[in-house]
Enzyme design. Structure first.
Site, mmCIF file in Angstrom:
data_model
loop_
_atom_site.group_PDB
_atom_site.id
_atom_site.type_symbol
_atom_site.label_atom_id
_atom_site.label_comp_id
_atom_site.label_asym_id
_atom_site.label_seq_id
_atom_site.Cartn_x
_atom_site.Cartn_y
_atom_site.Cartn_z
ATOM 1 N N HIS A 78 0.828 -1.205 0.000
ATOM 2 C CA HIS A 78 0.000 0.000 0.000
ATOM 3 C C HIS A 78 0.870 1.266 0.000
ATOM 4 O O HIS A 78 0.758 2.129 -0.877
ATOM 5 C CB HIS A 78 -0.880 0.038 1.262
ATOM 6 C CG HIS A 78 -1.783 -1.131 1.469
ATOM 7 N ND1 HIS A 78 -2.905 -1.376 0.708
ATOM 8 C CD2 HIS A 78 -1.744 -2.129 2.394
ATOM 9 C CE1 HIS A 78 -3.522 -2.465 1.143
ATOM 10 N NE2 HIS A 78 -2.847 -2.948 2.169
HETATM 11 O O1 RIB Z 1 -5.141 0.327 4.562
HETATM 12 C C1 RIB Z 1 -3.748 0.267 4.433
HETATM 13 C C2 RIB Z 1 -3.100 1.397 5.150
HETATM 14 O O2 RIB Z 1 -3.381 1.329 6.547
HETATM 15 C C3 RIB Z 1 -1.560 1.360 5.045
HETATM 16 O O3 RIB Z 1 -1.066 2.661 5.116
HETATM 17 C C4 RIB Z 1 -1.173 0.598 6.256
HETATM 18 O O4 RIB Z 1 0.155 0.883 6.689
HETATM 19 C C5 RIB Z 1 -2.172 1.115 7.261
HETATM 20 O O5 RIB Z 1 -1.681 2.360 7.758
#
Ligand code: RIB
Ligand code: CA
Length: 308
Positions: A239
């Protein structure tokens, strides 16, 4: 030189994003600001200092940010990231210290004094940015662009069916940011859930012993070994590294301009990022939304940077 500040809740994928940013040529990481999210901000700040020390970058300041969302009760994600936020990796205590200024005060000073444009890559809940907007909208308006990992435009959330974690933790802060008028790019689950690293990709780290490669490999091995998250069956969604990639090379994803709003009330849909894709909409677009990504292309770039 692309100057970026990373606002982060380290977190496994946050750590990988920080390593990726440090390895990217032509990118200057001006600082890290931390926020409660995956883990409480004390732990996240400790992790940020630890990551920078492990790769010899204690020249980069770390400013500690918000411990709690603007309004809602804090939710965290140790079940995904491990109790220490870094998949239980056993790391030496950092000797470097957190900056004297809080994240919001450090951001405010940095934005008001910088002679160069600065992009903020926000990869955790948006509490710090929401607070900065409320405290000093003039400083906030100096941000060149905010590229944030968060939301879900045309797919389900990952924490509720409607909401992605970063936005759900602090939807009120997200609403401030989204309606602020600052140039905004949303890197949501639509694309980050396609940017998956699989166990077999670890082979790319064979024989690579740079500080970045060593740390990344150890963290990934610990993550796959512990299988800390039910949602990452089979692979790890990159992500946050994808958000860094988009900040540096927007062409790494396909994007479209949309009007974006955040739901801050209710139960079922609170934290939803609502994208208006109606052709007849009268809402002026306020965000560039990533809608597709070539997984191979991004993974190769990410792994090349970390293993060279
Ligand atoms: O949904 C994914 C996000 O939420 C990413 O940034 C992960 O590190 C959490 O912070
Ligand atoms: Ca994160």
């Amino acid at each position: 030189m692309k100057r970026i500040i990373i606002d982060t809740d380290p977190g496994i994928d946050d750590a990988l994003a920080i390593l990726f940013a440090l390895g990217l040529p032509g990118v200057s990481v001006e600082g890290l600001t931390t926020v409660s999210g995956n883990v409480p901000v004390e732990q996240g700040t400790h992790n940020a200092l630890t990551i920078l020390e492990a790769v010899g970058r204690t020249d980069i300041p770390v400013a500690k940010g918000a411990a709690y969302p603007l309004r809602r009760r804090l939710i965290t994600a140790e079940e995904v990231h491990g109790e220490n936020g870094l998949a239980g990796l056993n790391l030496p205590q950092p000797s470097s210290k957190v900056h004297d200024l809080s994240a919001v005060e450090w951001l405010r000073h940095k934005l008001r004094t910088s002679l160069e444009p600065i992009t903020i890559v926000a990869i955790g809940p948006l509490t710090n940015l929401g607070m900065l907007y409320c405290l000093d909208p003039e400083a906030f308006a100096k941000i060149e662009e905010i590229v944030f990992m968060g939301g879900a435009a045309f797919c389900s959330g990952n924490t509720t069916s409607a909401a992605e974690f970063n936005i759900l933790v602090d939807p009120d802060a997200a609403r401030h940011v989204v309606q602020s008028g600052v140039p905004l790019t949303m890197v949501g689950l639509d694309v980050t859930q396609k940017a998956t690293l699989f166990a077999e990709d670890l082979a790319r780290f064979e024989g690579q012993d740079s500080p970045l490669a060593s740390f990344a490999r150890r963290l990934l091995e610990a993550t796959f070994a512990k299988r800390t998250g039910k949602i990452e069956l089979g692979g790890i969604h990159l992500h946050d590294p994808l958000a860094v990639g988009v900040a540096v090379n927007p062409e790494i994803v396909q994007s479209k301009r949309y009007y974006l709003a955040v739901e801050t009330e209710g139960e079922v849909a609170v934290g939803q990022t609502v994208v208006d894709d109606r052709p007849w909409s009268k809402n002026e677009p306020n965000a560039t939304v990533a809608v597709d990504v070539d997984r191979e292309r991004f993974l190769n770039w990410f792994l090349d940077v970390l293993t060279h």
